[in-house]
Design a protein around this motif. Structure first.
Motif, mmCIF file in Angstrom:
data_model
loop_
_atom_site.group_PDB
_atom_site.id
_atom_site.type_symbol
_atom_site.label_atom_id
_atom_site.label_comp_id
_atom_site.label_asym_id
_atom_site.label_seq_id
_atom_site.Cartn_x
_atom_site.Cartn_y
_atom_site.Cartn_z
ATOM 1 N N GLY A 160 2.130 2.235 -3.484
ATOM 2 C CA GLY A 160 1.175 3.015 -4.249
ATOM 3 C C GLY A 160 1.112 4.455 -3.801
ATOM 4 N N TYR A 208 8.996 -2.347 -5.900
ATOM 5 C CA TYR A 208 8.614 -3.760 -5.930
ATOM 6 C C TYR A 208 9.850 -4.655 -5.853
ATOM 7 C CZ TYR A 208 3.560 -3.854 -6.323
ATOM 8 O OH TYR A 208 2.213 -3.777 -6.031
ATOM 9 N N GLU A 229 2.481 7.239 -6.452
ATOM 10 C CA GLU A 229 1.458 8.112 -7.022
ATOM 11 C C GLU A 229 1.666 9.569 -6.621
ATOM 12 O OE1 GLU A 229 -1.003 7.375 -9.260
ATOM 13 O OE2 GLU A 229 0.027 5.452 -9.400
ATOM 14 N N GLN A 286 0.831 -1.204 0.000
ATOM 15 C CA GLN A 286 0.000 0.000 0.000
ATOM 16 C C GLN A 286 0.867 1.256 0.000
ATOM 17 O OE1 GLN A 286 -2.332 -0.846 3.505
ATOM 18 N NE2 GLN A 286 -3.998 -1.753 2.311
ATOM 19 N N TYR A 296 7.546 2.447 -9.010
ATOM 20 C CA TYR A 296 6.937 1.124 -8.814
ATOM 21 C C TYR A 296 7.963 0.016 -9.034
ATOM 22 C CZ TYR A 296 2.033 2.681 -8.475
ATOM 23 O OH TYR A 296 0.844 3.244 -8.062
ATOM 24 N N ASN A 308 -2.825 -1.346 -6.105
ATOM 25 C CA ASN A 308 -1.842 -0.587 -6.893
ATOM 26 C C ASN A 308 -2.233 -0.558 -8.357
ATOM 27 O OD1 ASN A 308 1.377 -1.270 -5.216
ATOM 28 N ND2 ASN A 308 -0.421 -0.142 -4.547
#
Length: 234
Positions: free
Chosen positions: A99, A118, A103, A96, A114, A227
């Protein structure tokens, strides 16, 4: 209804050695962020630019690479890790947070954000035990996101780190992230969403094969799916 609060962007330009940098402040709308991200105060995002030994010189920090260095990876002697509610919730919170931070970053750095985060997440997941398949799936996800970013890199802009400070005082700094060309942002968001959708599907498929791990994989899949929704919402 999503409130019209704003994220404050603190662009900290790290000048060549011998020069003084003055931070630049700007506002950007936060409309694409999930409702739980809004606090009583704006989140502060700082872009940390690479330091150069001289004007036009090479960055002091090495370039960020996706591939593992030789000798890295599981040793084969690590203990089997069982899935627990606490550990799963920690991974969900980390997803979470990905994201939220990505963003809130400038548009051209979002896909690279991202990809980098990740990869960092996958590295945190145990290679042995109940989370092993999660690790493999998210490693593939990070690799695919990195490939998208590299293929569309904007070489006119530097890689940066993003440091995010939320209203509760928590600060998180990303690995170096790569910018993409402005004209590729919209299609890349859709492509990145497709990558996350594939990861979500794989996690759910893995959950269906093992009742013991099912709820843990389902929760992680749902977080990845959130996401995906963010990427498709812009």
């Amino acid at each position: 209804m999503i409130s019209k609060k704003y994220t404050r962007l603190v662009v900290g330009l790290i000048a060549p050695v011998g020069l003084v940098a003055t931070p630049v402040f700007a506002n950007s709308p936060q409309s694409s962020l999930p409702a739980h991200f809004y606090g009583t105060q704006a989140t502060v995002i700082e872009l940390i630019y690479p330091r150069y030994a001289q004007v036009g010189g090479e960055p002091i920090e090495p370039e960020y690479e996706m591939e593992e260095e030789e000798g890295e990876g599981p040793s084969g002697h690590e203990p089997e890790i069982e899935a627990t509610d606490a550990q799963t919730e920690a991974f969900v919170a980390q997803i979470q947070q990905i994201g939220e931070i990505c963003e809130a970053s400038p548009d051209e750095y979002q896909i690279g954000c991202y990809a980098a985060m990740y990869r960092e997440l996958a590295a945190d997941i145990p290679a042995n035990g109940d989370y092993a398949e999660v690790k493999e799936i998210l490693e593939d996800t990070a690799r695919d996101l990195t490939a998208l970013t590299r293929a569309n890199r904007d070489k006119a802009k530097p890689r940066v780190r993003v440091s995010a400070t939320k209203s509760n005082g928590q600060t998180v700094t990303t690995p170096p992230i790569t910018p993409v060309k402005p004209e590729t942002i919209v299609p890349l968001r859709q492509a990145a969403a497709n990558v996350l959708e594939e990861a979500e599907t794989k996690l759910l498929r893995s959950a269906s094969s093992d009742a013991k791990r099912a709820i843990h994989y389902q929760k992680i899949a749902a977080a990845v799916g959130s996401n995906k929704v963010l990427l498709r919402s812009a």
